[in-house]
Scaffold this motif. Structure first.
Motif, short mmCIF file in Angstrom:
data_model
loop_
_atom_site.label_atom_id
_atom_site.label_comp_id
_atom_site.label_asym_id
_atom_site.label_seq_id
_atom_site.Cartn_x
_atom_site.Cartn_y
_atom_site.Cartn_z
N ASN A 53 0.81 -1.22 0.00
CA ASN A 53 0.00 0.00 0.00
C ASN A 53 0.85 1.27 0.00
OD1 ASN A 53 -2.43 -1.44 0.02
ND2 ASN A 53 -2.30 -1.68 2.24
N THR A 54 2.16 1.14 0.18
CA THR A 54 3.04 2.30 0.14
C THR A 54 3.29 2.67 -1.31
OG1 THR A 54 4.13 1.53 2.16
CG2 THR A 54 5.28 3.20 0.89
N GLY A 55 3.11 3.94 -1.62
CA GLY A 55 3.33 4.41 -2.99
C GLY A 55 4.81 4.42 -3.35
N TRP A 56 5.07 4.64 -4.62
CA TRP A 56 6.45 4.59 -5.10
C TRP A 56 7.30 5.68 -4.47
CZ3 TRP A 56 8.77 8.66 -7.53
CH2 TRP A 56 7.93 9.66 -8.02
N PHE A 57 6.71 6.85 -4.21
CA PHE A 57 7.48 7.93 -3.61
C PHE A 57 7.83 7.61 -2.16
CE2 PHE A 57 8.03 12.14 -1.63
CZ PHE A 57 9.05 12.61 -2.43
N GLY A 58 6.90 7.00 -1.45
CA GLY A 58 7.17 6.58 -0.07
C GLY A 58 8.26 5.53 -0.01
#
Length: 87
Positions: A53-58
């Motif tokens: 669920n963590t986005g690519w930026f995170g």
């Protein structure tokens, strides 16, 4: 031209670091819901990298922050180790 490229890379890296949510070591130590543990910030950072669920930026921010988190957790071992070992 080479100097301009180096300066651009430094500013881009500084921008990414400024935009990230923060050091996972501090997040771990200041979170009252989690017990203090050795390398807790590193563990939290790794779990966030692995979370789908963590986005690519995170994920990018956590990968950049991971070495610094490992260093901070190592520096704090004299504090966190006795806490965890006395439980």
């Amino acid at each position: 031209m080479k100097k301009l490229r180096q300066i651009s890379v430094v500013f881009a890296l500084a921008g990414v670091l400024a935009a990230q949510p923060g050091c996972m070591t501090l997040d771990h130590l200041l979170d009252t819901q989690q017990p203090v543990s050795m390398y807790g910030g590193t563990t939290s950072s790794y779990e966030e990298i692995e979370d789908v669920n963590t986005g690519w930026f995170g994920v990018l921010c956590r990968i950049i922050d991971l070495p610094l988190t490992i260093v901070a957790d190592t520096v704090l071992l004299p504090i966190t180790a006795p806490i965890q070992l006395t439980r």
